[in-house]
Design a protein around this motif. Structure first.
Motif, PDB file in Angstrom:
ATOM      1  N   HIS A 289       0.837  -1.199   0.000  1.00  0.00           N
ATOM      2  CA  HIS A 289       0.000   0.000   0.000  1.00  0.00           C
ATOM      3  C   HIS A 289       0.880   1.260   0.000  1.00  0.00           C
ATOM      4  N   ALA A 290       1.916   1.258   0.790  1.00  0.00           N
ATOM      5  CA  ALA A 290       2.843   2.396   0.815  1.00  0.00           C
ATOM      6  C   ALA A 290       3.550   2.549  -0.527  1.00  0.00           C
ATOM      7  N   VAL A 291       3.873   1.436  -1.170  1.00  0.00           N
ATOM      8  CA  VAL A 291       4.500   1.483  -2.489  1.00  0.00           C
ATOM      9  C   VAL A 291       3.559   2.158  -3.485  1.00  0.00           C
ATOM     10  N   GLU A 292       2.279   1.769  -3.444  1.00  0.00           N
ATOM     11  CA  GLU A 292       1.320   2.386  -4.357  1.00  0.00           C
ATOM     12  C   GLU A 292       1.225   3.888  -4.116  1.00  0.00           C
ATOM     13  N   HIS A 293       1.280   4.310  -2.872  1.00  0.00           N
ATOM     14  CA  HIS A 293       1.232   5.749  -2.589  1.00  0.00           C
ATOM     15  C   HIS A 293       2.429   6.453  -3.207  1.00  0.00           C
ATOM     16  N   ARG A 294       3.593   5.862  -3.142  1.00  0.00           N
ATOM     17  CA  ARG A 294       4.768   6.477  -3.767  1.00  0.00           C
ATOM     18  C   ARG A 294       4.624   6.501  -5.287  1.00  0.00           C
ATOM     19  N   MET A 295       4.119   5.410  -5.829  1.00  0.00           N
ATOM     20  CA  MET A 295       3.940   5.321  -7.277  1.00  0.00           C
ATOM     21  C   MET A 295       2.924   6.334  -7.784  1.00  0.00           C
ATOM     22  N   MET A 296       1.952   6.679  -6.941  1.00  0.00           N
ATOM     23  CA  MET A 296       0.926   7.646  -7.334  1.00  0.00           C
ATOM     24  C   MET A 296       1.525   8.994  -7.685  1.00  0.00           C
ATOM     25  N   ASP A 297       2.595   9.362  -7.012  1.00  0.00           N
ATOM     26  CA  ASP A 297       3.240  10.636  -7.338  1.00  0.00           C
ATOM     27  C   ASP A 297       3.690  10.644  -8.799  1.00  0.00           C
ATOM     28  N   CYS A 298       4.292   9.542  -9.238  1.00  0.00           N
ATOM     29  CA  CYS A 298       4.749   9.445 -10.625  1.00  0.00           C
ATOM     30  C   CYS A 298       3.561   9.402 -11.583  1.00  0.00           C
ATOM     31  N   LEU A 299       2.562   8.602 -11.257  1.00  0.00           N
ATOM     32  CA  LEU A 299       1.384   8.501 -12.112  1.00  0.00           C
ATOM     33  C   LEU A 299       0.698   9.857 -12.244  1.00  0.00           C
ATOM     34  N   GLY A 300       0.510  10.530 -11.131  1.00  0.00           N
ATOM     35  CA  GLY A 300      -0.134  11.839 -11.160  1.00  0.00           C
ATOM     36  C   GLY A 300       0.648  12.849 -11.985  1.00  0.00           C
ATOM     37  N   GLU A 301       1.970  12.830 -11.832  1.00  0.00           N
ATOM     38  CA  GLU A 301       2.814  13.763 -12.585  1.00  0.00           C
ATOM     39  C   GLU A 301       2.704  13.512 -14.079  1.00  0.00           C
ATOM     40  N   VAL A 302       2.767  12.248 -14.489  1.00  0.00           N
ATOM     41  CA  VAL A 302       2.709  11.908 -15.909  1.00  0.00           C
ATOM     42  C   VAL A 302       1.329  12.235 -16.486  1.00  0.00           C
ATOM     43  N   LEU A 303       0.284  11.966 -15.734  1.00  0.00           N
ATOM     44  CA  LEU A 303      -1.067  12.285 -16.209  1.00  0.00           C
ATOM     45  C   LEU A 303      -1.274  13.794 -16.312  1.00  0.00           C
ATOM     46  N   TRP A 304      -0.773  14.528 -15.339  1.00  0.00           N
ATOM     47  CA  TRP A 304      -0.899  15.982 -15.362  1.00  0.00           C
ATOM     48  C   TRP A 304      -0.177  16.555 -16.575  1.00  0.00           C
ATOM     49  N   ARG A 305       1.047  16.064 -16.787  1.00  0.00           N
ATOM     50  CA  ARG A 305       1.838  16.566 -17.914  1.00  0.00           C
ATOM     51  C   ARG A 305       1.146  16.254 -19.247  1.00  0.00           C
ATOM     52  N   ALA A 306       0.581  15.055 -19.369  1.00  0.00           N
ATOM     53  CA  ALA A 306      -0.119  14.688 -20.603  1.00  0.00           C
ATOM     54  C   ALA A 306      -1.335  15.587 -20.817  1.00  0.00           C
ATOM     55  N   GLN A 307      -2.038  15.883 -19.746  1.00  0.00           N
ATOM     56  CA  GLN A 307      -3.203  16.764 -19.848  1.00  0.00           C
ATOM     57  C   GLN A 307      -2.770  18.166 -20.281  1.00  0.00           C
ATOM     58  N   GLN A 308      -1.687  18.661 -19.703  1.00  0.00           N
ATOM     59  CA  GLN A 308      -1.191  19.996 -20.058  1.00  0.00           C
ATOM     60  C   GLN A 308      -0.737  20.056 -21.516  1.00  0.00           C
ATOM     61  N   ASP A 309      -0.101  18.961 -21.972  1.00  0.00           N
ATOM     62  CA  ASP A 309       0.435  18.919 -23.331  1.00  0.00           C
ATOM     63  C   ASP A 309      -0.604  18.479 -24.361  1.00  0.00           C
ATOM     64  N   GLY A 310      -1.755  17.984 -23.899  1.00  0.00           N
ATOM     65  CA  GLY A 310      -2.758  17.460 -24.825  1.00  0.00           C
ATOM     66  C   GLY A 310      -2.262  16.233 -25.551  1.00  0.00           C
ATOM     67  N   SER A 311      -1.494  15.403 -24.831  1.00  0.00           N
ATOM     68  CA  SER A 311      -0.898  14.215 -25.449  1.00  0.00           C
ATOM     69  C   SER A 311      -1.174  12.982 -24.596  1.00  0.00           C
ATOM     70  N   ALA A 312      -0.765  11.851 -25.114  1.00  0.00           N
ATOM     71  CA  ALA A 312      -0.865  10.606 -24.349  1.00  0.00           C
ATOM     72  C   ALA A 312       0.186  10.630 -23.245  1.00  0.00           C
ATOM     73  N   PRO A 313      -0.069   9.936 -22.145  1.00  0.00           N
ATOM     74  CA  PRO A 313       0.953   9.852 -21.083  1.00  0.00           C
ATOM     75  C   PRO A 313       2.252   9.251 -21.626  1.00  0.00           C
ATOM     76  N   ASP A 314       3.338   9.803 -21.168  1.00  0.00           N
ATOM     77  CA  ASP A 314       4.671   9.353 -21.594  1.00  0.00           C
ATOM     78  C   ASP A 314       5.088   8.166 -20.732  1.00  0.00           C
ATOM     79  N   GLU A 315       4.988   6.962 -21.301  1.00  0.00           N
ATOM     80  CA  GLU A 315       5.302   5.747 -20.547  1.00  0.00           C
ATOM     81  C   GLU A 315       6.767   5.684 -20.145  1.00  0.00           C
ATOM     82  N   ILE A 316       7.642   6.185 -20.984  1.00  0.00           N
ATOM     83  CA  ILE A 316       9.072   6.151 -20.658  1.00  0.00           C
ATOM     84  C   ILE A 316       9.351   7.054 -19.456  1.00  0.00           C
ATOM     85  N   ALA A 317       8.799   8.256 -19.477  1.00  0.00           N
ATOM     86  CA  ALA A 317       8.989   9.175 -18.347  1.00  0.00           C
ATOM     87  C   ALA A 317       8.379   8.578 -17.083  1.00  0.00           C
TER      88      ALA A 317
END
Length: 143
Positions: free
Chosen positions: A104-132
């Motif tokens: 559960h703690a691991v998922e919370h840490r991973m959420m930071d990365c997921l949220g960042e990638v989703l936010w960036r994709a929304q800002q850029d109007g693009s698909a989430p960057d899987e590599i990033a």
């Protein structure tokens, strides 16, 4: 799961939680949602207050945490790990769990990365960057 209809998605959470509370049979996705809700007792009052919370807006600028978004991110991460999509996330997750010891703690840490990638994709109007995304998750291993 429900497109962009917030109320339908929230109603699904409420229906699953009611079924769980009454020991009714659950479909596999419902079981996953019920497990995520159960792992978050701080959200149980929200799950018991559909009439008060169904249409509530959660405003992060005012310090509101959206329980539906939080639980949805857990569900997304669990599905990503189960399907290993993006490729390699399962391995990263297992390494993090070995190092941290609490999934559960691991998922919370991973959420930071997921949220960042989703936010960036929304800002850029693009698909989430899987590599990033995977690079961010790999950096969690270094901590």
């Amino acid at each position: 799961m429900f497109g962009h209809n917030r109320d339908n998605l929230r109603r699904f959470y409420y229906t699953v939680w009611r079924k769980q509370q009454h020991s009714e049979p659950l479909e596999p996705l419902e079981q996953l949602v019920a497990e995520v809700i159960a792992a978050h007792p701080e959200y149980h009052p929200v799950m018991m207050g559909e009439e008060r919370h169904l249409e509530r807006d959660y405003l992060p600028d005012l310090g509101d945490e959206n329980p539906f978004l939080h639980m949805g991110m857990h569900i997304a991460l669990k599905e990503q790990v189960a399907t290993d999509r993006p490729a390699g996330i399962g391995t990263v997750y297992r390494r993090l769990v070995l190092g941290i010891g609490d999934p559960h703690a691991v998922e919370h840490r991973m959420m930071d990365c997921l949220g960042e990638v989703l936010w960036r994709a929304q800002q850029d109007g693009s698909a989430p960057d899987e590599i990033a995304y995977l690079e961010c998750l790999e950096r969690l291993n270094a901590r």
